[in-house]
Design an enzyme around this catalytic site. Sequence first.
Site, mmCIF file in Angstrom:
data_model
loop_
_atom_site.group_PDB
_atom_site.id
_atom_site.type_symbol
_atom_site.label_atom_id
_atom_site.label_comp_id
_atom_site.label_asym_id
_atom_site.label_seq_id
_atom_site.Cartn_x
_atom_site.Cartn_y
_atom_site.Cartn_z
ATOM 1 N N THR A 182 17.096 10.156 4.806
ATOM 2 C CA THR A 182 18.316 9.410 4.516
ATOM 3 C C THR A 182 19.422 9.891 5.442
ATOM 4 O O THR A 182 19.313 10.958 6.058
ATOM 5 C CB THR A 182 18.747 9.612 3.055
ATOM 6 O OG1 THR A 182 19.054 11.015 2.844
ATOM 7 C CG2 THR A 182 17.631 9.211 2.090
ATOM 8 N N GLU A 325 14.544 4.664 0.878
ATOM 9 C CA GLU A 325 13.587 4.907 -0.210
ATOM 10 C C GLU A 325 12.714 3.699 -0.519
ATOM 11 O O GLU A 325 11.748 3.807 -1.286
ATOM 12 C CB GLU A 325 14.343 5.314 -1.484
ATOM 13 C CG GLU A 325 15.041 6.651 -1.409
ATOM 14 C CD GLU A 325 16.463 6.590 -0.854
ATOM 15 O OE1 GLU A 325 17.238 7.528 -1.100
ATOM 16 O OE2 GLU A 325 16.793 5.595 -0.159
ATOM 17 N N LYS A 436 37.492 1.412 -10.455
ATOM 18 C CA LYS A 436 37.720 1.180 -11.876
ATOM 19 C C LYS A 436 39.212 1.258 -12.149
ATOM 20 O O LYS A 436 39.824 2.320 -12.068
ATOM 21 C CB LYS A 436 36.962 2.192 -12.735
ATOM 22 C CG LYS A 436 36.914 1.799 -14.209
ATOM 23 C CD LYS A 436 35.903 2.620 -14.979
ATOM 24 C CE LYS A 436 35.741 2.073 -16.388
ATOM 25 N NZ LYS A 436 34.743 2.847 -17.175
ATOM 26 N N TRP A 441 36.174 -3.136 -13.688
ATOM 27 C CA TRP A 441 35.594 -2.872 -12.378
ATOM 28 C C TRP A 441 36.113 -3.873 -11.342
ATOM 29 O O TRP A 441 36.227 -5.053 -11.605
ATOM 30 C CB TRP A 441 34.068 -2.973 -12.435
ATOM 31 C CG TRP A 441 33.411 -1.959 -13.330
ATOM 32 C CD1 TRP A 441 32.851 -2.195 -14.543
ATOM 33 C CD2 TRP A 441 33.246 -0.556 -13.091
ATOM 34 N NE1 TRP A 441 32.343 -1.035 -15.075
ATOM 35 C CE2 TRP A 441 32.573 -0.002 -14.197
ATOM 36 C CE3 TRP A 441 33.616 0.289 -12.032
ATOM 37 C CZ2 TRP A 441 32.255 1.342 -14.289
ATOM 38 C CZ3 TRP A 441 33.292 1.645 -12.122
ATOM 39 C CH2 TRP A 441 32.621 2.147 -13.235
#
Length: 538
Positions: A182, A325, A436, A441
Site C-alpha cells: 500500500t 487489497e 461530520k 455527514w
Amino acid sequence: MQGLMQDYPLTLPHIFHRAEKLFPASRISTATHAGMERISYAEWAERTRRLGGALDVLEISESGRVGTFAWNTARHLELYFAAPCSERVLHTLNIRLFPEQIAYVVNHAEDEVIFVDRSLMAVLWPLVDRLETVRHFVVMNDGKGDIPDDPRILDYELLLSESKPIEFHVDDEWRAAAMCYTSGTTGNPKGVVYSHRSTFLHSLGINTADALAICEADVLMPIVPMFHANAWGTPYAGVFAGADFVMPGPDLSSHAIVNLFERERVTISVGVPTIWMALVPLLDSHDLSSVRTINSGGSAVPVALSELYREKVGVPLYQGWGMTEISPVGSLAWVKKTLKDLPVDELVEIRAKQGLPLPGVDARIVDVETGQELPWDGTVFGELQVRGPWIASAYYKDTSGEDRFTPDGWLRTGDVATIDKEGYIHLVDRTKDVIKSGGEWISSVDLENEIMAHPAVLEAAVIGVHHPKWQERPLACVVSKDENLSRDDVIDFLRPRVAKWWVPDDVVFVDEIPKTSVGKFSKKDLRARFSNYQLPNA
C-alpha cells in the site's frame, strides 16, 4: 462423484502459454527516449523464458521475491510473467514512495534482486546500503542515467543473452505470484500478496463484457503505473486477451501521452484523473477517434471532466474503484440496458458513480459507528465492505492491520459510500476524510466535484476544520485558472448545487493541491497545513 471435471490449476503459465501460442503476432510497443521499441508476442515470450532462466542463473530461491523499480515497458511485462511463472514472486516497487518507505518494503519483503530502469538508478542507488537482502541489481537500459561501477550491478540484455529459455509450469494455484505494498499514507506500507488463482480470476473479471472487456483487437495503453497495484491488473488481462500494448515508458507528459493515443491508435486506456485533466487542452488538436473506452480510478472523476471527454473524444470517462487489497479492481461503471433511456442528466449521474461490483465481488455498506448493515437506497451512506476470490484476507507479515478484516470475512475498505437500488456504488469519501458537522455527514468528494465544475477551477480539495459549535466545517482549497476568481464566486456557484449546510465556510486559493505517491489528493497534508485555520464567524 463420477462425471466431475478434472482439477485444473488456475495459474499464470496458462495465460503465458495461451498468448505465446495463439497471438504470436500481437505487438508490445514501448516509448523510449530514442523512439518506439516494438516486439511481437513471440519475441516477448522467448525473452520472458530466457528471463526465467536468468533468475535460475542468479540463484533466486524458490518463492524468492523479485523486485522491480521500473516504468511501463515491455521489459517490465517480461518480469510480470518470468517471476511468477518460474515459481518466484514479483514485487513491484513504487518509485514514488519516500526513500525510507522504499527501503522498508524491500527489506520487509526480503527482495533478493531488483530489476531497475537505468533512468531510475539515481533514485534507487542512494538506498543501496540500506537494502539488506538484495544480492543483485539488474539494470534495464532505457537510455538515460549513470550506472555506478559496482559488482552487484548486471546488465539486463547481457543477462538474457547468456541465459537459456526455460519451461514454465506451476501446479499450485494458491502459490504466491506477486505482491504489492500500500502507499503507506499512515504508518508503514502494508504488503498484499496475490496468488496465481486470484490473479487469474481477477483477469477474467475485468475482461468480462461489462467491465474493461479487453479483447485481441484492442490496443491497450496502461498509463497507471505498473508499480501501482500492478497497473490495475491490465498487464495480465491484456496478455490473456492477446491485445496489442502501448507502453508509455518514462515520459508521462501530456503531449507525449496524447501523441501516443493518436499515433498508435489506442482503443482502451486506464489512468488516474490527474492524467485526464492534463490532456484536456490538447483534445481539440489531436485525433482520438480510435478510443472506445477510457477508465479512470484512484480518486473521483469530476462530472464536468467525464462529460468533456464524451463531447470531445466521443466516450465519457467511466469510473472504476479498487484498492491494493482487492488485486485491485472491485467495481466498474457502465449503464444497464434498463437505464439507457433515462434523461441525459440522470445518465451523467450514473456515469459519475464507481459502478457495479465485478462478477465475484460482494459489496455491502455498514454504519461507520455501529457496524449495522445499511439499505441500498442511494441515500444512506456508510463504510463500504467487500469480499471475493481476489480480495486479501490479511497483510503480509503484519498484524497491525487486522482490524481491516471483519470476523465474518469482509474487508473494511475505509471508503464511505452509498449503494443505490440498482447496485451502483457511489463513493462519497474516505472514513478519515468525511466531514461530520453538527452530527451530520458531509461528503468532501461530492463538494470537490461540484467546485471543479466551475469553469475557472482547475482543482479543488475539501477538508474539515475545527468549528467551536458544529465540530467541523468544510474548507475548500482551490487551484484557480483565473486570478480574478474570488471566494464569493465559488460560494455563489455552489449555493444552488448543494444543501445549504454543505456550503463551505471559507475558500482558500493555493498554488497546487498536494498529491500522494499514486496521484491522489493528499488531504493529510492539507489538514496539517490548515490545522489552526480560523474560519470566518467561528
